[in-house]
Design a protein around this motif. Structure first.
Motif, short mmCIF file in Angstrom:
data_model
loop_
_atom_site.label_atom_id
_atom_site.label_comp_id
_atom_site.label_asym_id
_atom_site.label_seq_id
_atom_site.Cartn_x
_atom_site.Cartn_y
_atom_site.Cartn_z
N GLU A 156 0.86 -1.19 0.00
CA GLU A 156 0.00 0.00 0.00
C GLU A 156 0.88 1.23 0.00
O GLU A 156 2.05 1.14 0.45
N ASN A 197 -1.87 1.51 -3.09
CA ASN A 197 -1.80 0.78 -4.38
C ASN A 197 -2.85 1.24 -5.40
O ASN A 197 -2.90 0.70 -6.51
N TYR A 203 -5.95 0.53 -5.61
CA TYR A 203 -6.30 -0.87 -5.91
C TYR A 203 -7.06 -1.04 -7.21
O TYR A 203 -8.09 -0.42 -7.40
N GLU A 257 -7.86 5.84 -5.19
CA GLU A 257 -7.82 5.69 -3.71
C GLU A 257 -6.95 6.82 -3.16
O GLU A 257 -5.74 6.71 -3.08
N PHE A 266 -5.75 -2.26 8.10
CA PHE A 266 -5.01 -3.41 8.66
C PHE A 266 -4.58 -3.12 10.12
O PHE A 266 -3.41 -3.17 10.49
N ASN A 298 -3.98 1.94 4.71
CA ASN A 298 -4.40 1.55 3.35
C ASN A 298 -4.98 2.79 2.66
O ASN A 298 -5.62 3.62 3.30
N ASP A 299 -4.73 2.93 1.34
CA ASP A 299 -5.41 4.01 0.58
C ASP A 299 -6.74 3.45 0.06
O ASP A 299 -6.82 2.29 -0.34
N GLU A 300 -7.76 4.28 0.13
CA GLU A 300 -9.15 3.82 -0.14
C GLU A 300 -9.89 4.96 -0.85
O GLU A 300 -9.56 6.14 -0.63
N ARG A 340 -16.21 6.42 0.16
CA ARG A 340 -16.75 5.29 0.93
C ARG A 340 -17.04 5.72 2.39
O ARG A 340 -16.34 6.58 2.94
C1 BGC Z 1 -9.35 -2.34 -0.66
C2 BGC Z 1 -8.08 -1.83 -1.30
C3 BGC Z 1 -6.96 -2.65 -0.84
C4 BGC Z 1 -7.19 -4.08 -0.98
C5 BGC Z 1 -6.04 -4.94 -0.44
C6 BGC Z 1 -9.58 -3.79 -0.89
O1 BGC Z 1 -10.72 -4.27 -0.25
O2 BGC Z 1 -10.51 -1.65 -1.16
O3 BGC Z 1 -7.90 -0.47 -1.06
O4 BGC Z 1 -5.76 -2.23 -1.41
O5 BGC Z 1 -8.40 -4.49 -0.38
O6 BGC Z 1 -6.25 -6.28 -0.65
#
Ligand code: BGC
Ligand code: CA
Length: 371
Positions: A330, A332, A334, A339, A346, A354-356, A360
């Motif tokens: 991350e 990433n 995704y 994101e 985590f 994590n980037d999202e 959301r």
């Molecule tokens: C998230 C992503 C993340 C990925 C990692 C997804 O559910 O939306 O942002 O990088 O999980 O496995």
């Protein structure tokens, strides 16, 4: 035998010779010692020689033999006369010889006396010399002893002298070193004097400063007391506020209050909610803060985004990201999704970010610094 002994032996020998010659002289000084044995002409006449009457008695006896007897008598008279003349001559001669001998004897006696005196003098001298010799011998022995003693002394003195020379040289070296040291000490002393003067000046300055500081200190004590009072008031205030915050759902950690929402909203709506509470989304700028937030074991938005320029992550107060705690792989974006906002997906991991996608709905965490 030394020279003095030779002299003494010589003197003794001379004396012996003198004695022997004196004895001879004694014999000879009495040339008539056997005088009684020598028949004087008179004794001869009265002795064994026949008397004239005897001859006449014989001649009267016989006429023939009277002439012969007269001749004989005449011859005898002549012989007697010659004998008498001879005897007178011999007597005169003997007398003269005796006088000469007497003179010689007297002279020899005188000489002997002189020799005796000389001998006595010499003997005395010899005795003196003998005494002197013994004294000298003694003196020589003493001198020898003294000489030996002095020799030993001299050797000891020589040794002492050599030792003293060595000692003197060492002392000279020590003296030179001391002189050097003294010069250095003098220089040090001068420096110390200078330093002392400077220190005295500094001391006086310090005294002044101390007095000023004492005044300042007293002022500060007053100020401190005031501040302590204010601090106590503020602590009290803070404790009141902390209590109020806690009652409203805020928790305190290391100079900040944190609020965790029970609702879920987009990143932007979440931020606006924080604003309304007089705060902003949390900025995690230390490892201890990261660990504190992880303890909630919840997934929520916090105040980090790259919505300005893709890939350039910034905190909500505008400061750039330096220390980060992204989860492995991350950020990433995704599968090509946009994101741009950060969350604690985590939270069980040490690196939990994590980037999202920002739209959301998630819980969020607000932070309000207490100072
Ligand atoms: C998230 C992503 C993340 C990925 C990692 C997804 O559910 O939306 O942002 O990088 O999980 O496995
Ligand atoms: Ca991601």
């Amino acid at each position: 035998m030394d020279h003095r002994m030779e002299i003494l032996v010589g003197v003794e020998e001379t004396w012996r010779d003198h004695n022997s010659s004196t004895k001879e002289l004694r014999k000879s000084e009495h040339p008539y010692m056997n005088e009684d044995k020598i028949q004087t002409p008179e004794a001869k006449r009265t002795g064994s020689a026949p008397s004239v009457p005897d001859l006449m008695q014989t001649g009267a006896g016989e006429k023939s033999s009277g002439r012969a007897a007269a001749v004989c008598l005449g011859l005898l008279c002549i012989l007697l006369l010659i004998g008498l003349i001879t005897l007178v001559f011999l007597y005169i001669k003997g007398n003269s010889e005796r006088d000469q001998l007497q003179t010689s004897y007297n002279n020899l006696t005188k000489e002997r006396d002189q020799l005796q005196t000389s001998y006595n003098n010499l003997n005395e001298e010899r005795n003196q010399l003998q005494t002197s010799y013994i004294d000298l011998n003694k003196e020589r022995d003493q001198l020898q002893t003294s000489y030996n003693y002095l020799n030993t002394k001299h050797e000891q003195l020589q040794t002492s002298y050599n030792d003293l020379i060595q000692e003197r040289d060492q002392l000279q070296t020590s003296y030179n070193n001391l002189i050097q040291e003294q010069d250095q000490l003098q220089a040090s002393y001068n420096n110390l004097i200078q330093e002392r003067d400077q220190l005295r000046t500094s001391y006086n300055n310090l005294i002044q400063e101390r007095d000023q500081l004492r005044t300042s200190y007293n002022n500060l004590i007053q100020e401190r007391d005031l501040l302590r009072k204010r601090f106590d008031d503020l602590v009290r205030e803070k404790n009141d506020l902390q209590r109020t915050f806690q009652e409203l759902g805020w928790v305190y950690f290391s100079g900040s209050f944190y609020y965790i929402s029970s609702l879920e909203k987009s990143w932007q709506q979440s931020r606006e909610d924080c604003w309304r509470r007089g705060a902003d989304l949390a900025i995690i700028n230390s490892k201890s803060e990261q660990e504190y937030i992880r303890r909630f074991q919840r997934r929520f938005w916090f105040g980090l985004t790259d919505s300005g320029i893709e890939g350039i992550w910034k905190w909500v107060d505008g400061t750039p990201l330096t220390a980060s705690y992204w989860a492995p792989n991350e950020p990433n974006s995704y599968r090509g999704t946009d994101e741009d906002c950060a969350e604690t997906l985590f939270y069980t991991w040490e690196n939990s970010w994590n980037d999202e996608p920002c739209h959301r709905a998630r819980s969020w965490i607000c932070e309000k610094r207490s100072a």
